[in-house]
Scaffold this motif. Structure first.
Motif, PDB file in Angstrom:
ATOM      1  N   VAL A 205       0.841  -1.195   0.000  1.00 43.85           N
ATOM      2  CA  VAL A 205       0.000   0.000   0.000  1.00 43.85           C
ATOM      3  C   VAL A 205       0.878   1.249   0.000  1.00 43.85           C
ATOM      4  O   VAL A 205       1.881   1.331   0.712  1.00 43.85           O
ATOM      5  CB  VAL A 205      -0.919  -0.004   1.235  1.00 43.85           C
ATOM      6  CG1 VAL A 205      -1.772   1.260   1.274  1.00 43.85           C
ATOM      7  CG2 VAL A 205      -1.792  -1.253   1.255  1.00 43.85           C
ATOM      8  N   PRO A 207       0.957   5.475   0.623  1.00 44.02           N
ATOM      9  CA  PRO A 207       0.201   6.458   1.409  1.00 44.02           C
ATOM     10  C   PRO A 207      -0.535   7.454   0.524  1.00 44.02           C
ATOM     11  O   PRO A 207      -0.195   7.657  -0.645  1.00 44.02           O
ATOM     12  CB  PRO A 207       1.288   7.153   2.230  1.00 44.02           C
ATOM     13  CG  PRO A 207       2.530   7.002   1.412  1.00 44.02           C
ATOM     14  CD  PRO A 207       2.417   5.649   0.752  1.00 44.02           C
ATOM     15  N   HIS A 244      -2.127   3.363   6.448  1.00 44.41           N
ATOM     16  CA  HIS A 244      -1.707   2.743   5.189  1.00 44.41           C
ATOM     17  C   HIS A 244      -0.674   1.641   5.403  1.00 44.41           C
ATOM     18  O   HIS A 244      -0.462   0.812   4.520  1.00 44.41           O
ATOM     19  CB  HIS A 244      -1.158   3.795   4.216  1.00 44.41           C
ATOM     20  CG  HIS A 244       0.084   4.492   4.684  1.00 44.41           C
ATOM     21  ND1 HIS A 244       0.068   5.758   5.234  1.00 44.41           N
ATOM     22  CD2 HIS A 244       1.382   4.115   4.666  1.00 44.41           C
ATOM     23  CE1 HIS A 244       1.307   6.126   5.537  1.00 44.41           C
ATOM     24  NE2 HIS A 244       2.110   5.142   5.215  1.00 44.41           N
ATOM     25  N   GLY A 339      -8.520   2.246   1.834  1.00 40.97           N
ATOM     26  CA  GLY A 339      -7.597   2.718   0.816  1.00 40.97           C
ATOM     27  C   GLY A 339      -8.244   3.176  -0.472  1.00 40.97           C
ATOM     28  O   GLY A 339      -7.582   3.746  -1.336  1.00 40.97           O
ATOM     29  N   ARG A 359      -2.630   3.207  -4.166  1.00 41.72           N
ATOM     30  CA  ARG A 359      -2.398   4.382  -3.328  1.00 41.72           C
ATOM     31  C   ARG A 359      -3.697   4.798  -2.642  1.00 41.72           C
ATOM     32  O   ARG A 359      -4.756   4.840  -3.274  1.00 41.72           O
ATOM     33  CB  ARG A 359      -1.848   5.550  -4.160  1.00 41.72           C
ATOM     34  CG  ARG A 359      -1.489   6.777  -3.307  1.00 41.72           C
ATOM     35  CD  ARG A 359      -0.854   7.878  -4.110  1.00 41.72           C
ATOM     36  NE  ARG A 359       0.438   7.492  -4.661  1.00 41.72           N
ATOM     37  CZ  ARG A 359       1.580   7.465  -3.983  1.00 41.72           C
ATOM     38  NH1 ARG A 359       1.588   7.761  -2.686  1.00 41.72           N
ATOM     39  NH2 ARG A 359       2.702   7.120  -4.587  1.00 41.72           N
ATOM     40  N   PHE A 360      -3.598   5.112  -1.347  1.00 36.75           N
ATOM     41  CA  PHE A 360      -4.756   5.599  -0.611  1.00 36.75           C
ATOM     42  C   PHE A 360      -5.399   6.774  -1.348  1.00 36.75           C
ATOM     43  O   PHE A 360      -4.707   7.690  -1.788  1.00 36.75           O
ATOM     44  CB  PHE A 360      -4.334   6.056   0.785  1.00 36.75           C
ATOM     45  CG  PHE A 360      -4.734   5.123   1.883  1.00 36.75           C
ATOM     46  CD1 PHE A 360      -5.567   5.537   2.902  1.00 36.75           C
ATOM     47  CD2 PHE A 360      -4.263   3.816   1.905  1.00 36.75           C
ATOM     48  CE1 PHE A 360      -5.933   4.687   3.925  1.00 36.75           C
ATOM     49  CE2 PHE A 360      -4.612   2.951   2.916  1.00 36.75           C
ATOM     50  CZ  PHE A 360      -5.458   3.382   3.930  1.00 36.75           C
TER      51      PHE A 360
END
Length: 384
Positions: A205, A207, A244, A339, A359-360
Protein backbone atom coordinates in the motif's frame (compact mmCIF):
# COMPACT_ATOMS: atom_id res chain seq x y z
CA UNK A 1 3.84 -0.73 -20.63
CA UNK A 2 3.06 2.84 -19.55
CA UNK A 3 0.80 3.82 -16.71
CA UNK A 4 -1.70 5.32 -19.16
CA UNK A 5 -2.38 2.02 -20.91
CA UNK A 6 -5.61 0.21 -20.10
CA UNK A 7 -5.46 -3.57 -20.16
CA UNK A 8 -8.12 -6.24 -20.04
CA UNK A 9 -11.50 -6.77 -21.62
CA UNK A 10 -15.15 -5.79 -21.41
CA UNK A 11 -18.15 -7.66 -22.79
CA UNK A 12 -20.33 -6.24 -25.52
CA UNK A 13 -22.51 -3.54 -24.06
CA UNK A 14 -20.03 -2.62 -21.33
CA UNK A 15 -17.74 -0.42 -23.43
CA UNK A 16 -18.81 2.65 -21.43
CA UNK A 17 -17.19 1.19 -18.33
CA UNK A 18 -13.86 0.95 -20.12
CA UNK A 19 -14.27 4.50 -21.38
CA UNK A 20 -14.87 5.79 -17.86
CA UNK A 21 -11.89 3.86 -16.51
CA UNK A 22 -9.62 5.13 -19.28
CA UNK A 23 -10.79 8.72 -18.82
CA UNK A 24 -10.07 8.54 -15.11
CA UNK A 25 -6.64 6.93 -15.49
CA UNK A 26 -5.64 9.58 -18.03
CA UNK A 27 -6.06 12.30 -15.40
CA UNK A 28 -4.43 10.46 -12.49
CA UNK A 29 -0.88 10.56 -11.18
CA UNK A 30 1.70 8.80 -13.32
CA UNK A 31 2.12 6.10 -10.66
CA UNK A 32 -1.58 5.17 -10.48
CA UNK A 33 -2.38 1.49 -10.45
CA UNK A 34 -5.67 -0.22 -9.95
CA UNK A 35 -8.08 -2.91 -11.10
CA UNK A 36 -11.78 -2.90 -11.97
CA UNK A 37 -13.98 -5.98 -12.33
CA UNK A 38 -17.71 -6.57 -12.61
CA UNK A 39 -20.07 -9.47 -13.12
CA UNK A 40 -23.59 -9.32 -14.53
CA UNK A 41 -25.87 -12.25 -13.63
CA UNK A 42 -22.86 -14.41 -12.78
CA UNK A 43 -20.90 -13.62 -15.96
CA UNK A 44 -17.69 -11.60 -15.86
CA UNK A 45 -18.29 -8.57 -18.06
CA UNK A 46 -15.58 -6.11 -16.97
CA UNK A 47 -11.96 -7.04 -16.30
CA UNK A 48 -9.61 -4.04 -16.48
CA UNK A 49 -6.35 -2.87 -14.95
CA UNK A 50 -3.77 -0.13 -15.34
CA UNK A 51 -0.36 0.74 -13.90
CA UNK A 52 3.28 -0.27 -14.11
CA UNK A 53 3.83 -3.80 -12.84
CA UNK A 54 0.18 -4.60 -12.22
CA UNK A 55 -1.92 -7.28 -13.88
CA UNK A 56 -5.24 -8.97 -13.21
CA UNK A 57 -3.69 -11.24 -10.57
CA UNK A 58 -1.97 -8.52 -8.51
CA UNK A 59 -3.12 -8.45 -4.91
CA UNK A 60 -3.90 -5.44 -2.73
CA UNK A 61 -4.73 -4.72 0.89
CA UNK A 62 -8.48 -4.13 0.79
CA UNK A 63 -9.01 -3.06 4.40
CA UNK A 64 -12.72 -3.06 5.29
CA UNK A 65 -13.76 -4.89 2.15
CA UNK A 66 -12.60 -7.77 4.37
CA UNK A 67 -15.74 -7.28 6.47
CA UNK A 68 -17.80 -8.38 3.49
CA UNK A 69 -15.96 -11.71 3.31
CA UNK A 70 -16.27 -12.24 7.06
CA UNK A 71 -19.97 -11.53 7.09
CA UNK A 72 -20.72 -13.61 4.04
CA UNK A 73 -19.56 -16.50 6.21
CA UNK A 74 -21.83 -15.33 9.05
CA UNK A 75 -24.72 -15.14 6.56
CA UNK A 76 -24.07 -18.72 5.46
CA UNK A 77 -24.08 -19.88 9.09
CA UNK A 78 -27.37 -18.06 9.68
CA UNK A 79 -28.84 -19.51 6.50
CA UNK A 80 -28.12 -23.07 7.58
CA UNK A 81 -29.32 -22.50 11.16
CA UNK A 82 -25.93 -22.78 12.89
CA UNK A 83 -26.31 -19.20 14.10
CA UNK A 84 -29.54 -17.46 15.09
CA UNK A 85 -29.56 -13.71 14.79
CA UNK A 86 -31.99 -13.08 17.64
CA UNK A 87 -30.20 -15.24 20.18
CA UNK A 88 -28.14 -13.46 22.78
CA UNK A 89 -24.43 -13.41 22.06
CA UNK A 90 -23.87 -15.04 25.45
CA UNK A 91 -25.66 -18.18 24.24
CA UNK A 92 -22.56 -18.83 22.12
CA UNK A 93 -19.97 -16.86 24.11
CA UNK A 94 -20.77 -16.78 27.86
CA UNK A 95 -17.79 -14.59 28.79
CA UNK A 96 -19.25 -11.79 26.70
CA UNK A 97 -21.75 -10.94 29.46
CA UNK A 98 -19.28 -8.81 31.44
CA UNK A 99 -19.87 -5.06 31.90
CA UNK A 100 -23.54 -4.94 30.95
CA UNK A 101 -23.46 -6.79 27.64
CA UNK A 102 -25.55 -9.83 28.61
CA UNK A 103 -28.70 -8.80 26.74
CA UNK A 104 -27.07 -8.02 23.39
CA UNK A 105 -28.27 -10.14 20.47
CA UNK A 106 -26.18 -11.37 17.58
CA UNK A 107 -28.32 -9.24 15.25
CA UNK A 108 -27.37 -6.07 17.13
CA UNK A 109 -23.73 -7.11 17.30
CA UNK A 110 -23.48 -7.63 13.55
CA UNK A 111 -25.25 -4.30 12.93
CA UNK A 112 -22.55 -2.26 14.77
CA UNK A 113 -24.81 -1.65 17.79
CA UNK A 114 -22.73 -3.24 20.53
CA UNK A 115 -20.72 -0.17 21.56
CA UNK A 116 -17.53 -2.25 21.63
CA UNK A 117 -15.55 -0.17 19.16
CA UNK A 118 -12.19 -0.64 20.91
CA UNK A 119 -10.39 -0.68 24.22
CA UNK A 120 -9.91 2.12 26.73
CA UNK A 121 -6.20 1.29 26.72
CA UNK A 122 -6.02 0.49 23.01
CA UNK A 123 -4.30 -2.38 21.23
CA UNK A 124 -0.66 -2.94 20.40
CA UNK A 125 0.09 -3.61 16.71
CA UNK A 126 0.54 -7.31 17.50
CA UNK A 127 -2.82 -7.48 19.29
CA UNK A 128 -4.62 -5.62 16.51
CA UNK A 129 -3.50 -8.25 14.01
CA UNK A 130 -5.00 -11.12 16.02
CA UNK A 131 -8.78 -11.63 16.11
CA UNK A 132 -8.64 -14.05 19.04
CA UNK A 133 -6.78 -11.53 21.18
CA UNK A 134 -9.15 -8.72 20.16
CA UNK A 135 -12.20 -10.81 21.10
CA UNK A 136 -10.73 -11.88 24.43
CA UNK A 137 -9.89 -8.31 25.39
CA UNK A 138 -13.26 -6.91 24.30
CA UNK A 139 -15.21 -9.49 26.27
CA UNK A 140 -14.14 -7.60 29.41
CA UNK A 141 -14.58 -4.08 27.98
CA UNK A 142 -17.41 -1.81 29.08
CA UNK A 143 -19.37 -0.64 26.02
CA UNK A 144 -18.99 2.98 24.97
CA UNK A 145 -22.78 3.32 24.67
CA UNK A 146 -25.60 1.20 25.99
CA UNK A 147 -25.75 -1.82 23.66
CA UNK A 148 -28.59 -1.69 21.19
CA UNK A 149 -29.47 1.99 21.74
CA UNK A 150 -27.27 3.50 19.01
CA UNK A 151 -24.71 2.44 16.43
CA UNK A 152 -21.18 3.29 15.43
CA UNK A 153 -18.63 1.79 13.09
CA UNK A 154 -16.60 -1.00 14.74
CA UNK A 155 -13.75 -0.40 12.33
CA UNK A 156 -11.01 -2.75 13.52
CA UNK A 157 -12.99 -5.17 15.68
CA UNK A 158 -16.35 -6.22 14.20
CA UNK A 159 -14.85 -9.25 12.45
CA UNK A 160 -13.18 -10.40 15.65
CA UNK A 161 -16.44 -10.10 17.60
CA UNK A 162 -18.69 -11.87 15.10
CA UNK A 163 -15.86 -14.27 14.31
CA UNK A 164 -15.65 -15.35 17.93
CA UNK A 165 -19.36 -16.16 17.89
CA UNK A 166 -18.83 -18.22 14.73
CA UNK A 167 -15.84 -19.99 16.28
CA UNK A 168 -17.78 -20.85 19.42
CA UNK A 169 -20.65 -22.25 17.33
CA UNK A 170 -18.55 -24.23 14.83
CA UNK A 171 -15.13 -24.79 16.40
CA UNK A 172 -13.55 -23.11 13.36
CA UNK A 173 -12.35 -19.58 12.67
CA UNK A 174 -13.95 -17.26 10.15
CA UNK A 175 -10.75 -17.48 8.14
CA UNK A 176 -10.96 -21.29 7.96
CA UNK A 177 -14.65 -21.20 7.08
CA UNK A 178 -14.12 -18.60 4.37
CA UNK A 179 -11.31 -20.62 2.82
CA UNK A 180 -13.27 -23.86 2.71
CA UNK A 181 -16.73 -22.57 1.84
CA UNK A 182 -16.08 -19.53 -0.33
CA UNK A 183 -12.54 -18.87 -1.53
CA UNK A 184 -11.31 -22.34 -2.49
CA UNK A 185 -14.46 -23.64 -4.23
CA UNK A 186 -14.50 -20.62 -6.56
CA UNK A 187 -10.75 -20.15 -6.84
CA UNK A 188 -11.09 -16.55 -5.65
CA UNK A 189 -8.15 -14.23 -5.26
CA UNK A 190 -9.54 -12.96 -1.97
CA UNK A 191 -7.57 -14.15 1.03
CA UNK A 192 -8.21 -13.97 4.76
CA UNK A 193 -4.70 -15.16 5.49
CA UNK A 194 -2.34 -14.71 2.54
CA UNK A 195 -0.08 -17.75 1.98
CA UNK A 196 3.64 -17.00 1.86
CA UNK A 197 3.75 -18.43 -1.64
CA UNK A 198 1.51 -15.60 -2.90
CA UNK A 199 3.49 -12.78 -1.30
CA UNK A 200 5.26 -11.89 -4.59
CA UNK A 201 1.89 -10.86 -6.02
CA UNK A 202 1.15 -8.43 -3.18
CA UNK A 203 1.51 -4.73 -4.04
CA UNK A 204 2.42 -2.78 -0.88
CA UNK A 205 0.00 0.00 0.00
CA UNK A 206 1.15 3.52 -0.83
CA UNK A 207 0.20 6.46 1.41
CA UNK A 208 -2.24 9.16 0.41
CA UNK A 209 -0.63 12.00 -1.53
CA UNK A 210 -3.02 14.92 -0.95
CA UNK A 211 -2.69 18.23 -2.73
CA UNK A 212 -2.07 21.27 -0.49
CA UNK A 213 -5.80 22.03 -0.66
CA UNK A 214 -6.72 18.48 0.27
CA UNK A 215 -4.23 18.47 3.13
CA UNK A 216 -5.77 21.68 4.44
CA UNK A 217 -9.16 19.98 4.40
CA UNK A 218 -7.78 17.01 6.33
CA UNK A 219 -6.12 19.30 8.86
CA UNK A 220 -9.36 21.20 9.38
CA UNK A 221 -11.09 18.12 10.83
CA UNK A 222 -8.68 16.72 13.43
CA UNK A 223 -9.70 13.94 15.79
CA UNK A 224 -9.04 14.41 19.50
CA UNK A 225 -7.15 11.70 21.40
CA UNK A 226 -10.12 10.54 23.50
CA UNK A 227 -12.98 10.56 21.00
CA UNK A 228 -14.99 7.55 19.90
CA UNK A 229 -13.33 7.80 16.50
CA UNK A 230 -9.83 7.71 17.97
CA UNK A 231 -10.73 4.67 20.06
CA UNK A 232 -12.36 2.89 17.10
CA UNK A 233 -9.30 3.51 14.90
CA UNK A 234 -6.84 2.84 17.74
CA UNK A 235 -5.16 6.22 17.30
CA UNK A 236 -5.33 7.02 21.02
CA UNK A 237 -2.32 4.79 21.80
CA UNK A 238 1.17 6.32 22.15
CA UNK A 239 2.45 5.10 18.77
CA UNK A 240 -0.55 4.19 16.59
CA UNK A 241 1.32 3.93 13.30
CA UNK A 242 -0.15 4.91 9.95
CA UNK A 243 -3.30 3.31 8.58
CA UNK A 244 -1.71 2.74 5.19
CA UNK A 245 0.93 0.57 6.86
CA UNK A 246 -1.59 -1.82 8.42
CA UNK A 247 -1.92 -3.99 5.32
CA UNK A 248 1.82 -3.75 4.72
CA UNK A 249 2.42 -5.89 7.81
CA UNK A 250 3.16 -9.49 6.91
CA UNK A 251 1.64 -10.51 10.26
CA UNK A 252 -1.66 -8.83 9.37
CA UNK A 253 -1.73 -10.43 5.93
CA UNK A 254 -0.79 -13.87 7.25
CA UNK A 255 -3.45 -13.85 9.97
CA UNK A 256 -6.14 -12.34 7.73
CA UNK A 257 -7.57 -10.11 10.46
CA UNK A 258 -11.31 -10.33 9.71
CA UNK A 259 -12.14 -6.62 9.92
CA UNK A 260 -9.39 -5.11 7.78
CA UNK A 261 -6.64 -7.65 7.02
CA UNK A 262 -7.86 -9.17 3.77
CA UNK A 263 -5.89 -9.22 0.51
CA UNK A 264 -7.62 -9.38 -2.86
CA UNK A 265 -7.71 -8.52 -6.51
CA UNK A 266 -10.70 -6.81 -8.10
CA UNK A 267 -11.51 -10.18 -9.67
CA UNK A 268 -11.59 -11.69 -6.18
CA UNK A 269 -13.85 -8.97 -4.79
CA UNK A 270 -16.34 -9.04 -7.63
CA UNK A 271 -16.20 -12.82 -7.92
CA UNK A 272 -17.13 -13.28 -4.27
CA UNK A 273 -20.20 -11.08 -4.58
CA UNK A 274 -21.17 -12.71 -7.87
CA UNK A 275 -21.06 -16.10 -6.15
CA UNK A 276 -23.16 -14.71 -3.30
CA UNK A 277 -26.12 -13.75 -5.49
CA UNK A 278 -25.77 -15.53 -8.86
CA UNK A 279 -25.05 -18.86 -10.44
CA UNK A 280 -21.33 -18.91 -11.26
CA UNK A 281 -19.67 -21.70 -13.24
CA UNK A 282 -22.68 -23.95 -12.74
CA UNK A 283 -22.77 -23.46 -8.96
CA UNK A 284 -25.96 -22.09 -7.37
CA UNK A 285 -25.81 -18.79 -5.48
CA UNK A 286 -24.28 -19.06 -2.03
CA UNK A 287 -27.14 -17.05 -0.54
CA UNK A 288 -30.80 -17.87 -0.95
CA UNK A 289 -32.90 -14.84 -1.92
CA UNK A 290 -34.34 -14.49 1.59
CA UNK A 291 -30.87 -14.53 3.14
CA UNK A 292 -29.54 -11.96 0.69
CA UNK A 293 -32.55 -9.77 1.43
CA UNK A 294 -32.00 -10.02 5.18
CA UNK A 295 -28.29 -9.18 5.15
CA UNK A 296 -28.98 -6.26 2.81
CA UNK A 297 -31.91 -4.97 4.84
CA UNK A 298 -30.99 -1.78 6.69
CA UNK A 299 -30.65 -2.46 10.41
CA UNK A 300 -28.80 0.66 11.55
CA UNK A 301 -29.29 4.03 9.90
CA UNK A 302 -28.85 7.64 10.89
CA UNK A 303 -26.09 9.28 12.90
CA UNK A 304 -23.05 7.03 13.25
CA UNK A 305 -21.43 7.83 16.61
CA UNK A 306 -17.94 6.99 15.32
CA UNK A 307 -17.92 8.59 11.88
CA UNK A 308 -20.17 11.45 13.06
CA UNK A 309 -22.06 11.33 9.80
CA UNK A 310 -25.07 9.62 8.25
CA UNK A 311 -24.42 5.93 7.65
CA UNK A 312 -26.49 2.82 7.03
CA UNK A 313 -25.59 -0.80 7.72
CA UNK A 314 -27.18 -4.14 7.03
CA UNK A 315 -25.96 -7.26 8.81
CA UNK A 316 -22.19 -6.83 8.75
CA UNK A 317 -22.38 -5.12 5.36
CA UNK A 318 -22.71 -1.50 4.38
CA UNK A 319 -26.01 -0.51 2.79
CA UNK A 320 -24.16 0.56 -0.35
CA UNK A 321 -27.06 2.24 -2.13
CA UNK A 322 -28.00 4.41 0.85
CA UNK A 323 -24.41 5.27 1.77
CA UNK A 324 -22.95 6.02 -1.65
CA UNK A 325 -24.79 5.12 -4.85
CA UNK A 326 -28.53 5.82 -4.63
CA UNK A 327 -29.16 4.60 -8.19
CA UNK A 328 -28.39 1.02 -7.11
CA UNK A 329 -31.15 -1.34 -6.11
CA UNK A 330 -32.66 -1.45 -2.64
CA UNK A 331 -30.94 -4.16 -0.63
CA UNK A 332 -27.54 -3.75 -2.29
CA UNK A 333 -24.94 -4.98 0.19
CA UNK A 334 -21.17 -4.78 0.25
CA UNK A 335 -18.26 -2.99 1.83
CA UNK A 336 -15.68 -0.38 0.90
CA UNK A 337 -12.10 -0.26 2.17
CA UNK A 338 -10.08 2.57 3.68
CA UNK A 339 -7.60 2.72 0.82
CA UNK A 340 -10.25 3.30 -1.84
CA UNK A 341 -11.38 -0.25 -2.67
CA UNK A 342 -15.05 -1.05 -3.17
CA UNK A 343 -17.09 -4.23 -3.56
CA UNK A 344 -20.79 -5.07 -3.49
CA UNK A 345 -23.68 -7.09 -4.88
CA UNK A 346 -26.92 -5.62 -6.20
CA UNK A 347 -29.33 -8.59 -6.23
CA UNK A 348 -32.03 -6.64 -8.06
CA UNK A 349 -29.90 -5.85 -11.11
CA UNK A 350 -27.53 -8.83 -10.89
CA UNK A 351 -24.44 -6.60 -10.72
CA UNK A 352 -21.41 -7.66 -8.65
CA UNK A 353 -18.56 -5.16 -8.50
CA UNK A 354 -14.95 -4.97 -7.32
CA UNK A 355 -12.32 -2.21 -7.43
CA UNK A 356 -8.82 -2.01 -6.00
CA UNK A 357 -6.16 0.69 -6.06
CA UNK A 358 -2.67 0.81 -4.62
CA UNK A 359 -2.40 4.38 -3.33
CA UNK A 360 -4.76 5.60 -0.61
CA UNK A 361 -7.43 7.80 -2.13
CA UNK A 362 -8.48 11.17 -0.77
CA UNK A 363 -10.38 11.58 1.54
CA UNK A 364 -10.34 7.89 2.53
CA UNK A 365 -12.94 5.16 2.19
CA UNK A 366 -14.37 4.26 -1.20
CA UNK A 367 -12.37 6.20 -3.80
CA UNK A 368 -14.44 8.91 -5.53
CA UNK A 369 -13.86 7.43 -8.99
CA UNK A 370 -15.99 4.45 -8.02
CA UNK A 371 -19.14 6.53 -8.53
CA UNK A 372 -18.56 6.91 -12.27
CA UNK A 373 -17.46 3.28 -12.71
CA UNK A 374 -20.41 1.93 -10.72
CA UNK A 375 -22.89 4.11 -12.58
CA UNK A 376 -21.63 2.91 -15.97
CA UNK A 377 -21.55 -0.73 -14.90
CA UNK A 378 -25.04 -0.57 -13.40
CA UNK A 379 -26.51 1.06 -16.51
CA UNK A 380 -24.93 -1.56 -18.75
CA UNK A 381 -26.13 -4.40 -16.51
CA UNK A 382 -29.71 -3.16 -16.62
CA UNK A 383 -29.50 -3.12 -20.41
CA UNK A 384 -27.90 -6.57 -20.68
Amino acid sequence: MTTKEIHGTVADGFEAVREEFAAFVATERADYEGQLCAYAHGRRVVDLWAGDGVDATSLYGVYSCTKGAAHLVVALLVQEGTLELDRKVTYYWPEFSAEGKAALTLRDLVAHRAGLIGLDAGFSPEELADDRVIAERLADQRPFWRPGTAFGYHAYVIGALTGEVARRATGRTLQELFEDRVRAPYGLDFHLGLPQSLEPRFRPVQPMAPTPEEQAELDATPTGPHTLASIAYNTHVPDPGELHDFANSRTVRAKGQASAGGVASARGLAGMYAAAISEVDGRPPLLKPDTAAEVGQIHSTGYDLVSRAHRSYGLGFQATADNLYPFLGAGTFGHSGAGGSQAFADPRSGLAYGYTRRRFAFPGGAAPENERFVRAAHKATLAS
